[in-house]
Design a protein around this motif. Structure first.
Motif, PDB file in Angstrom:
ATOM      1  N   ASN A  28      46.389  28.142  35.324  1.00  0.00           N
ATOM      2  CA  ASN A  28      45.541  28.295  34.147  1.00  0.00           C
ATOM      3  C   ASN A  28      45.809  29.653  33.509  1.00  0.00           C
ATOM      4  O   ASN A  28      45.510  30.701  34.079  1.00  0.00           O
ATOM      5  N   LEU A  30      44.383  31.097  31.156  1.00  0.00           N
ATOM      6  CA  LEU A  30      43.185  31.791  30.690  1.00  0.00           C
ATOM      7  C   LEU A  30      42.431  32.455  31.835  1.00  0.00           C
ATOM      8  O   LEU A  30      41.402  33.086  31.622  1.00  0.00           O
ATOM      9  N   ASN A  33      39.488  33.037  36.874  1.00  0.00           N
ATOM     10  CA  ASN A  33      38.091  32.662  36.689  1.00  0.00           C
ATOM     11  C   ASN A  33      37.192  33.824  37.121  1.00  0.00           C
ATOM     12  O   ASN A  33      37.210  34.231  38.287  1.00  0.00           O
ATOM     13  N   SER A 242      37.596  26.353  29.676  1.00  0.00           N
ATOM     14  CA  SER A 242      38.984  26.807  29.557  1.00  0.00           C
ATOM     15  C   SER A 242      39.918  25.627  29.334  1.00  0.00           C
ATOM     16  O   SER A 242      40.924  25.733  28.622  1.00  0.00           O
TER      17      SER A 242
END
Length: 330
Positions: A28, A30, A33, A242
């Motif tokens: 991911n 982005l 987390n 996301s």
């Protein structure tokens, strides 16, 4: 001399300097987390984890609605795949559907087990009753395919049908999985934390003997924190938000590649395949420009690159570099 068939093949780290932009990993883009980062900060590295992982097994089992004995944690999906091959009680054939993640075949070859490499869904289903361990990546890496025969495969499996769900949490529209299938989860990709190695297996049988095959303390306290953080509703909320942006970015990337006149195969998750011709050469030239991509030659797709969804700045840089590279080659 190291047998080339056993050499690990990884699409991300290549031993060179860190790139400006990295499209080679399907993590991911982005992440990480922030909810799980807080779990990691609270982990105490001065202590051993529980050697039997009682709490972690219990909470994972409760989250999935299965008995605690049907869960086993491990040091990521790759370690669990190799442990499954060693645990393979019948020492029978391992089956996969090409092209796919290289670790399934590597686990079979490391133990000199029979290996069936199906070239089509029809061949996979035909060989399935004769296999003792069969792997399917859902969605598949690198093609992004979601096979429509999962229910049939679960019914026809001669041994364990193992669904590798590394990218399942990143799918735009996840779907119910067949009953009876074994499931491998590696949440680090979905949460943008691939440096933390931890995963788990769910099976329709007691996995206590499988747990005993692991070395002592296979998962660190940070790995435990990742698995527990993954269950946090706030962490799942961040992931859902996301995902929306990742899908938008994947579509933006695909559109830009098609405008360059390149064939594209999008996955339902955060990555795609693009056909560029001589993939190894194109990947090398892009790397010289500070952009790392995944040459799909190791998947027997020598004309394709696998690319993950990245932020807009990175996409713009890739498209410009790729246009320049292709023009110079023309």
């Amino acid at each position: 001399m190291l047998d080339d068939a056993l050499r690990p093949i990884h699409g991300g780290p290549d031993g060179g300097p860190e790139p400006l932009y990295d499209f080679s990993t399907n993590a991911n883009a982005l992440g990480p987390n922030p909810v799980i980062l807080e779990y990691l900060r609270q982990a105490d590295p001065s202590r051993y984890p529980d050697p039997l992982y009682h709490r972690t097994h219990r909470l994972l089992a409760e989250a999935h609605g299965v008995p605690e004995s049907h869960v086993a944690v491990g040091t990521g999906t790759s370690e669990l795949i190799h442990r499954l091959a060693r645990w393979n009680p019948l020492r029978g054939p391992i089956l996969l559907l090409k092209p796919t993640f290289s670790e399934y075949a590597r686990a079979a070859r490391a133990l000199d087990l029979p290996l069936f490499e199906a070239g089509s869904p029809e061949e996979f289903l035909r060989l399935l009753p004769r296999s003792s361990l069969a792997f399917l990546c859902v969605p598949n890496n690198p093609t992004g395919e979601v096979y429509p025969f999962l229910e049939e495969a679960a019914q026809r499996a001669g041994g364990a049908l193992v669904l590798d769900l590394a990218y399942y949490p990143l799918m735009e529209k996840p779907f119910p999985l067949p009953q009876g299938a074994w499931r491998l989860y590696s949440p680090n990709k979905a949460h943008g934390l691939t440096g933390i190695r931890a995963g788990y297996l769910l099976a329709p049988i007691d996995l206590t003997p499988f747990r005993h095959l692991a070395p002592s303390w296979p998962v660190s306290v940070y790995g435990e924190a990742l698995l527990l953080g993954h269950l946090d509703p706030e962490a799942q909320g961040w992931l859902e938000e996301s995902k929306k942006e990742l899908i938008r970015l994947r579509r933006l990337l695909a559109q830009g590649l098609r405008e360059l006149g390149l064939p594209v195969r999008e996955s339902p998750a955060n990555f795609l395949l693009v056909r560029v011709g001589q993939a190894t050469e194109v990947a090398r030239r892009l790397r010289e420009k500070g952009i790392r991509v995944r040459d799909a030659t190791s998947f027997d797709l020598p004309e394709w690159l696998r690319l993950s969804a990245q932020k807009e700045e990175a996409i713009e840089a890739l498209l410009a570099a790729l246009a320049e590279t292709l023009a110079a080659r023309a």
